[in-house]
Design a protein around this motif. Sequence first.
Motif, PDB file in Angstrom:
ATOM      1  N   GLN A  14      -9.737   5.429   8.493  1.00  0.00           N
ATOM      2  CA  GLN A  14      -8.421   4.886   8.162  1.00  0.00           C
ATOM      3  C   GLN A  14      -7.431   5.069   9.320  1.00  0.00           C
ATOM      4  O   GLN A  14      -6.708   4.140   9.694  1.00  0.00           O
ATOM      5  CB  GLN A  14      -7.874   5.550   6.907  1.00  0.00           C
ATOM      6  CG  GLN A  14      -6.537   5.006   6.466  1.00  0.00           C
ATOM      7  CD  GLN A  14      -6.010   5.736   5.254  1.00  0.00           C
ATOM      8  OE1 GLN A  14      -5.831   6.952   5.286  1.00  0.00           O
ATOM      9  NE2 GLN A  14      -5.784   4.993   4.180  1.00  0.00           N
ATOM     10  N   THR A  23      -6.348  -4.552   9.431  1.00  0.00           N
ATOM     11  CA  THR A  23      -6.324  -4.409   7.981  1.00  0.00           C
ATOM     12  C   THR A  23      -7.730  -4.036   7.512  1.00  0.00           C
ATOM     13  O   THR A  23      -8.704  -4.163   8.266  1.00  0.00           O
ATOM     14  CB  THR A  23      -5.924  -5.731   7.298  1.00  0.00           C
ATOM     15  OG1 THR A  23      -6.928  -6.715   7.567  1.00  0.00           O
ATOM     16  CG2 THR A  23      -4.557  -6.210   7.777  1.00  0.00           C
ATOM     17  N   GLN A  24      -7.832  -3.592   6.273  1.00  0.00           N
ATOM     18  CA  GLN A  24      -9.159  -3.325   5.721  1.00  0.00           C
ATOM     19  C   GLN A  24      -9.990  -4.602   5.726  1.00  0.00           C
ATOM     20  O   GLN A  24     -11.192  -4.552   5.981  1.00  0.00           O
ATOM     21  CB  GLN A  24      -9.055  -2.767   4.299  1.00  0.00           C
ATOM     22  CG  GLN A  24      -8.582  -1.341   4.255  1.00  0.00           C
ATOM     23  CD  GLN A  24      -8.572  -0.766   2.843  1.00  0.00           C
ATOM     24  OE1 GLN A  24      -8.570  -1.495   1.851  1.00  0.00           O
ATOM     25  NE2 GLN A  24      -8.565   0.546   2.758  1.00  0.00           N
ATOM     26  N   GLU A  25      -9.359  -5.724   5.466  1.00  0.00           N
ATOM     27  CA  GLU A  25     -10.057  -7.007   5.468  1.00  0.00           C
ATOM     28  C   GLU A  25     -10.640  -7.326   6.842  1.00  0.00           C
ATOM     29  O   GLU A  25     -11.783  -7.773   6.954  1.00  0.00           O
ATOM     30  CB  GLU A  25      -9.112  -8.133   5.034  1.00  0.00           C
ATOM     31  CG  GLU A  25      -8.699  -8.066   3.589  1.00  0.00           C
ATOM     32  CD  GLU A  25      -7.511  -7.123   3.316  1.00  0.00           C
ATOM     33  OE1 GLU A  25      -6.929  -6.539   4.261  1.00  0.00           O
ATOM     34  OE2 GLU A  25      -7.181  -6.953   2.130  1.00  0.00           O
ATOM     35  N   VAL A  35     -14.394  -5.636   1.523  1.00  0.00           N
ATOM     36  CA  VAL A  35     -13.169  -4.847   1.573  1.00  0.00           C
ATOM     37  C   VAL A  35     -13.312  -3.636   0.656  1.00  0.00           C
ATOM     38  O   VAL A  35     -12.846  -2.537   0.985  1.00  0.00           O
ATOM     39  CB  VAL A  35     -11.947  -5.704   1.167  1.00  0.00           C
ATOM     40  CG1 VAL A  35     -10.688  -4.857   1.092  1.00  0.00           C
ATOM     41  CG2 VAL A  35     -11.759  -6.848   2.132  1.00  0.00           C
ATOM     42  N   GLU A  36     -13.969  -3.818  -0.468  1.00  0.00           N
ATOM     43  CA  GLU A  36     -14.188  -2.713  -1.405  1.00  0.00           C
ATOM     44  C   GLU A  36     -14.980  -1.588  -0.745  1.00  0.00           C
ATOM     45  O   GLU A  36     -14.663  -0.407  -0.933  1.00  0.00           O
ATOM     46  CB  GLU A  36     -14.921  -3.214  -2.649  1.00  0.00           C
ATOM     47  CG  GLU A  36     -15.152  -2.120  -3.675  1.00  0.00           C
ATOM     48  CD  GLU A  36     -15.871  -2.610  -4.913  1.00  0.00           C
ATOM     49  OE1 GLU A  36     -15.949  -1.827  -5.872  1.00  0.00           O
ATOM     50  OE2 GLU A  36     -16.367  -3.750  -4.943  1.00  0.00           O
ATOM     51  N   SER A  39     -12.653   0.235   1.627  1.00  0.00           N
ATOM     52  CA  SER A  39     -11.733   1.029   0.822  1.00  0.00           C
ATOM     53  C   SER A  39     -12.415   2.287   0.284  1.00  0.00           C
ATOM     54  O   SER A  39     -11.843   3.384   0.341  1.00  0.00           O
ATOM     55  CB  SER A  39     -11.195   0.186  -0.336  1.00  0.00           C
ATOM     56  OG  SER A  39     -10.377   0.965  -1.171  1.00  0.00           O
ATOM     57  N   ASN A  40     -13.621   2.133  -0.214  1.00  0.00           N
ATOM     58  CA  ASN A  40     -14.358   3.287  -0.751  1.00  0.00           C
ATOM     59  C   ASN A  40     -14.686   4.307   0.331  1.00  0.00           C
ATOM     60  O   ASN A  40     -14.660   5.515   0.085  1.00  0.00           O
ATOM     61  CB  ASN A  40     -15.625   2.828  -1.460  1.00  0.00           C
ATOM     62  CG  ASN A  40     -15.351   2.184  -2.798  1.00  0.00           C
ATOM     63  OD1 ASN A  40     -14.297   2.381  -3.406  1.00  0.00           O
ATOM     64  ND2 ASN A  40     -16.297   1.383  -3.276  1.00  0.00           N
ATOM     65  N   GLU A  42     -12.864   4.773   3.133  1.00  0.00           N
ATOM     66  CA  GLU A  42     -11.597   5.402   3.525  1.00  0.00           C
ATOM     67  C   GLU A  42     -11.086   6.386   2.484  1.00  0.00           C
ATOM     68  O   GLU A  42     -10.450   7.373   2.834  1.00  0.00           O
ATOM     69  CB  GLU A  42     -10.538   4.330   3.801  1.00  0.00           C
ATOM     70  CG  GLU A  42     -10.794   3.573   5.086  1.00  0.00           C
ATOM     71  CD  GLU A  42      -9.665   2.646   5.469  1.00  0.00           C
ATOM     72  OE1 GLU A  42      -8.662   2.542   4.731  1.00  0.00           O
ATOM     73  OE2 GLU A  42      -9.780   1.998   6.538  1.00  0.00           O
ATOM     74  N   ARG A  43     -11.353   6.129   1.223  1.00  0.00           N
ATOM     75  CA  ARG A  43     -10.901   7.041   0.169  1.00  0.00           C
ATOM     76  C   ARG A  43     -11.875   8.196  -0.056  1.00  0.00           C
ATOM     77  O   ARG A  43     -11.637   9.060  -0.889  1.00  0.00           O
ATOM     78  CB  ARG A  43     -10.706   6.271  -1.133  1.00  0.00           C
ATOM     79  CG  ARG A  43      -9.502   5.332  -1.061  1.00  0.00           C
ATOM     80  CD  ARG A  43      -9.241   4.608  -2.356  1.00  0.00           C
ATOM     81  NE  ARG A  43     -10.310   3.651  -2.620  1.00  0.00           N
ATOM     82  CZ  ARG A  43     -10.856   3.429  -3.812  1.00  0.00           C
ATOM     83  NH1 ARG A  43     -10.438   4.072  -4.872  1.00  0.00           N
ATOM     84  NH2 ARG A  43     -11.812   2.536  -3.947  1.00  0.00           N
TER      85      ARG A  43
END
Length: 75
Positions: A14, A23-25, A35-36, A39-40, A42-43
């Motif tokens: 991140q 961007t994540q995209e 993107v999911e 996101s997963n 990075e989290r």
Amino acid sequence: MKNDLKKIIGKRVQIYRKQRSLTQEELAEKIDKTVETVSNIERGIKLPGLATLEDIRKALGVSLSELIDVNTDKK
């Protein structure tokens, strides 16, 4: 340790992504993932495999050790 590693790697992805104004995209497109998935990662929910880490490393222009070295603090 595995959960810590997921969190460490996720936070670094991140940080480096944002430093490069992606961007994540955009990162997802560069590494051919959803993107999911980004996101997963990075989290700290998903630990990426070695091939995905290599793709992320290339996309962000960092070394693998910058993403995974648990002995350095990149907060």
